[in-house]
Design an enzyme around this catalytic site. Structure first.
Site, PDB file in Angstrom:
ATOM      1  N   GLY A   1       0.819  -1.215   0.000  1.00 41.81           N
ATOM      2  CA  GLY A   1       0.000   0.000   0.000  1.00 41.81           C
ATOM      3  C   GLY A   1       0.848   1.259   0.000  1.00 41.81           C
ATOM      4  O   GLY A   1       1.957   1.278   0.538  1.00 41.81           O
TER       5      GLY A   1
ATOM      6  N   LYS B   1       8.250   0.704   5.441  1.00 45.98           N
ATOM      7  CA  LYS B   1       7.122   1.542   5.008  1.00 45.98           C
ATOM      8  C   LYS B   1       5.808   0.978   5.518  1.00 45.98           C
ATOM      9  O   LYS B   1       5.657  -0.245   5.539  1.00 45.98           O
ATOM     10  CB  LYS B   1       7.111   1.554   3.468  1.00 45.98           C
ATOM     11  CG  LYS B   1       5.874   2.112   2.862  1.00 45.98           C
ATOM     12  CD  LYS B   1       5.175   1.163   1.885  1.00 45.98           C
ATOM     13  CE  LYS B   1       4.443   0.012   2.531  1.00 45.98           C
ATOM     14  NZ  LYS B   1       3.544  -0.740   1.674  1.00 45.98           N
ATOM     15  N   THR B   2       4.891   1.748   5.932  1.00 45.47           N
ATOM     16  CA  THR B   2       3.471   1.434   6.056  1.00 45.47           C
ATOM     17  C   THR B   2       2.791   2.475   6.936  1.00 45.47           C
ATOM     18  O   THR B   2       3.309   2.825   8.010  1.00 45.47           O
ATOM     19  CB  THR B   2       3.138   0.017   6.600  1.00 45.47           C
ATOM     20  OG1 THR B   2       1.718  -0.100   6.676  1.00 45.47           O
ATOM     21  CG2 THR B   2       3.722  -0.316   7.961  1.00 45.47           C
TER      22      THR B   2
ATOM     23  N   ASP C   1       0.289   1.929   8.511  1.00 44.63           N
ATOM     24  CA  ASP C   1      -0.313   1.217   9.646  1.00 44.63           C
ATOM     25  C   ASP C   1       0.511   1.346  10.929  1.00 44.63           C
ATOM     26  O   ASP C   1      -0.007   1.119  12.021  1.00 44.63           O
ATOM     27  CB  ASP C   1      -0.473  -0.279   9.326  1.00 44.63           C
ATOM     28  CG  ASP C   1      -1.395  -0.511   8.141  1.00 44.63           C
ATOM     29  OD1 ASP C   1      -2.041   0.457   7.710  1.00 44.63           O
ATOM     30  OD2 ASP C   1      -1.465  -1.650   7.656  1.00 44.63           O
TER      31      ASP C   1
HETATM   32  P1  FBP Z   1       0.635  -1.920   3.614  1.00 43.47           P
HETATM   33  O1  FBP Z   1       0.578  -2.822   4.804  1.00 43.47           O
HETATM   34  O2  FBP Z   1       1.016  -2.608   2.379  1.00 43.47           O
HETATM   35  O3  FBP Z   1       1.467  -0.699   3.884  1.00 43.47           O
HETATM   36  O4  FBP Z   1      -0.849  -1.358   3.362  1.00 43.47           O
HETATM   37  C1  FBP Z   1      -1.587  -0.832   4.385  1.00 43.47           C
HETATM   38  C2  FBP Z   1      -3.033  -0.540   4.011  1.00 43.47           C
HETATM   39  O5  FBP Z   1      -3.166   0.813   3.689  1.00 43.47           O
HETATM   40  C3  FBP Z   1      -3.970  -0.947   5.144  1.00 43.47           C
HETATM   41  O6  FBP Z   1      -4.080   0.084   6.090  1.00 43.47           O
HETATM   42  C4  FBP Z   1      -5.242  -1.265   4.400  1.00 43.47           C
HETATM   43  O7  FBP Z   1      -6.057  -2.178   5.088  1.00 43.47           O
HETATM   44  C5  FBP Z   1      -4.742  -1.884   3.128  1.00 43.47           C
HETATM   45  O8  FBP Z   1      -3.466  -1.312   2.894  1.00 43.47           O
HETATM   46  C6  FBP Z   1      -5.636  -1.618   1.955  1.00 43.47           C
HETATM   47  O9  FBP Z   1      -5.167  -2.332   0.874  1.00 43.47           O
HETATM   48  P2  FBP Z   1      -5.471  -1.982  -0.643  1.00 43.47           P
HETATM   49  O10 FBP Z   1      -4.566  -0.864  -1.014  1.00 43.47           O
HETATM   50  O11 FBP Z   1      -5.105  -3.226  -1.354  1.00 43.47           O
HETATM   51  O12 FBP Z   1      -6.898  -1.582  -0.741  1.00 43.47           O
END
Ligand code: FBP
Length: 550
Positions: free
Chosen positions: A79, A200-201, A203
């Site tokens: 993400g 990265k994230t 979250d």
């Molecule tokens: P990452 O763990 O890859 O950084 O993504 C986090 C996130 O934004 C979460 O908070 C969310 O649940 C998910 O990605 C959403 O995924 P998508 O982009 O596939 O809709």
């Protein structure tokens, strides 16, 4: 051609603040050898070439080091998170500083770009277009998992053909687990290809003793907090709505917790606490309804409720239901796919799970039950961003209050508005903190490569101090790993950091929540400021400050 906003034009000239040790000559200081956080014997056996390496710190040095020219590949994985472009610009500039003949290849669309050999050469001109901007659009991102040996071999083949001898993987816990597996594989094959990860994230769940925070968390939380603050001011002006705001963060509640500390809403659900207390959905709803009823007694028929998006998976009965659904939907994928209506799908699935879970499943509103059956992500997990928990809670609280009214326990009014904040923050223009942090991470990654390291994650520490005092370095990814069950098998993975209920950020919420529930102590943080006094523009998150005792 990209049409640029005045802010984007102004941000092009922003020079990220850097640790002093990255601005001149660098000395490499090796720390003690490391152990994995748990399951040491297993992790050591799986990663014989990359286990036990020391933590590294880059300190100011006096000697100039000359490095041979190399070609490096970079991918953005998973993400989006604000600051990804600055990791790339820091990496680019760092590589140029090591040797002006160095070249950077951006593999397109995430890990699949490495396998399919889709890339772009990252030139100064191209990188300049993206400095200090949000998004991952410079090379795109993706969630393809690299797990098959055939994929690893393809990556080696592609890198060899291009002359790429090092890869930088910018990603979350799963992507960095992948980086570690790749590093080990490449080392075992003596391929000569190094792998460096970058944390990265949004979250905020990729953190540990060597990684103080993942990039993007700061900007995303500040963006959501601005929006929550605006909603709170509306709520306090109109005094007629309860706003139920679901926040991204997947399993962890770090985002909800940080936003609560920034905005002081009336109710904040923390999934980790729900699980610890073993709460049922009904108990959660009752807790919220009781606060609404007590506020009504004081004449307040409005307020805000923050909900972490993953909360359903932390309610024990729902957790069991979701895990059984994951298995059934994977096992009977084709049978479910041919069923036309949602009702047939629900009936079919209910007939394949345990009687207790089927009962829970049937008790849910149809819309919500349908959302629990939606496609899983590449790791086999339910996509919590697609589950509208805020709507479920509004409906259930409404029914509960209706009953309480009949029993004379609620005399006020209740009108709920649902919101979901996630995508709004993932590509926001990075705050100064993320712009600076990410740039430093990129430069640090370039040095780890130049120093011949592999299986390391770039780390920049001491983040609550001014940037000049930040401490750059690298930590072996194996030290962050433990064994966890994935698809029924034990696998080595980076341990996810959930909210610690004995940690200072949660304690701050717990100590204040009664006051925040019963009064209107909203804080309205306003938008991120990019230019102005440092006490307004360069603040780290409350979470980071509290964790570091500041
Ligand atoms: P990452 O763990 O890859 O950084 O993504 C986090 C996130 O934004 C979460 O908070 C969310 O649940 C998910 O990605 C959403 O995924 P998508 O982009 O596939 O809709």
């Amino acid at each position: 051609m990209m049409v640029k906003s005045p802010l984007q034009i102004a941000r092009e000239t922003y020079v990220p603040k850097m640790p002093k040790s990255l601005t001149g000559n660098v000395k490499v200081v090796e720390g003690k050898i490391t152990e994995s956080v748990a399951d040491q014997d297993d992790i050591k056996k799986i990663f014989p070439n990359t286990y036990g390496m020391p933590v590294i710190t880059f300190e100011p040095g006096s000697d100039t080091t000359s490095y041979p020219a190399i070609k490096v590949g970079v991918i953005l994985s998973g993400g989006q998170a604000p600051g990804g472009h600055n990791v790339i610009s820091g990496l680019f500039d760092g590589l140029q500083k090591c040797n002006p003949k160095n070249e950077l290849y951006g593999f397109l669309g995430g890990p699949s770009g490495l396998v399919d050999n889709q890339y772009v050469v990252l030139t100064e001109e191209l990188v300049n277009e993206y400095r200090n901007t949000g998004g991952f659009d410079i090379i795109g991102s993706g969630r393809t998992k690299l797990e098959e040996e055939a994929q690893f071999e393809k990556v080696i083949e592609n890198c060899k053909a291009l002359g790429v001898s090092a890869l930088v993987i910018i990603g979350g816990d799963d992507s960095n687990t992948n980086a570690c597996v790749l590093a080990e594989y490449f080392a075992s094959k003596k391929s000569g290809i190094q792998v460096i990860g970058v944390p990265k994230t949004i979250d905020g769940d990729l953190k540990n003793e060597v990684v103080e925070t993942s990039f993007g968390f700061d900007t995303a939380c500040k963006t959501y907090s601005e929006l929550i603050g605006n909603i709170q001011r509306d709520a306090n002006s109109a005094k007629k709505y309860y706003h139920f705001i679901r926040l991204m963060g997947r399993s962890a509640s770090h985002i909800a917790l940080e936003c609560a500390l920034e905005t002081q809403p009336n109710i904040t659900i923390i999934s980790e606490e729900v699980e610890k207390k073993g709460m049922t959905l009904d108990e959660l709803v009752t807790d919220i309804a009781n606060v609404v009823a007590r506020r009504a007694e004081k004449g307040y028929n409005f307020g805000t409720v923050l909900i972490p998006e993953g909360v359903v998976e932390f309610i024990p009965a729902m957790k069991t239901l979701i895990s059984e659904l994951n298995d059934v939907l994977a096992k009977f994928e084709s049978e479910v796919a041919v069923l036309e209506g949602n009702r047939d799908k629900r009936d079919f699935v209910a007939s394949k799970i345990s009687a207790e879970s089927a009962e829970v499943f049937r008790s849910l509103p149809n819309n919500f039950a349908n959302q629990l059956m939606l496609d899983r992500d590449p790791h086999g997990n339910v996509q919590v961003s697609m589950i509208e928990t805020e709507k479920l809670l509004i409906d259930m609280v409404k029914s509960k209050l209706k009953k309480m009214k009949k029993d004379g326990l609620f005399t006020g009014k209740f009108s709920g508005q649902g919101h979901f904040f996630g995508y709004e923050g993932r590509c926001a223009t990075p705050s100064n903190f993320d712009a600076d942090y990410c740039y430093s991470l990129g430069v640090t990654a370039s040095l780890l490569i130049a120093e011949g390291k592999t299986g390391y994650m770039a780390s920049v520490k001491n983040l609550t101090a001014p940037a000049a005092q930040w401490i750059p370095g690298g930590a072996p990814i194996t030290m962050m790993m433990n064994m966890e069950k994935r698809h029924g098998n034990l696998k080595p993975v980076i341990q996810k950091a959930l909210v610690e209920l004995d940690g200072k950020p949660f304690k701050m919420l717990a100590d204040n929540r009664e006051t925040w529930a019963m009064t209107t102590s909203f804080v309205y943080p306003g938008p991120i400021q990019y230019f102005g006094p440092t006490e307004v523009c360069d603040l780290p998150t409350h979470t980071l400050k509290l964790e570091q005792g500041k």
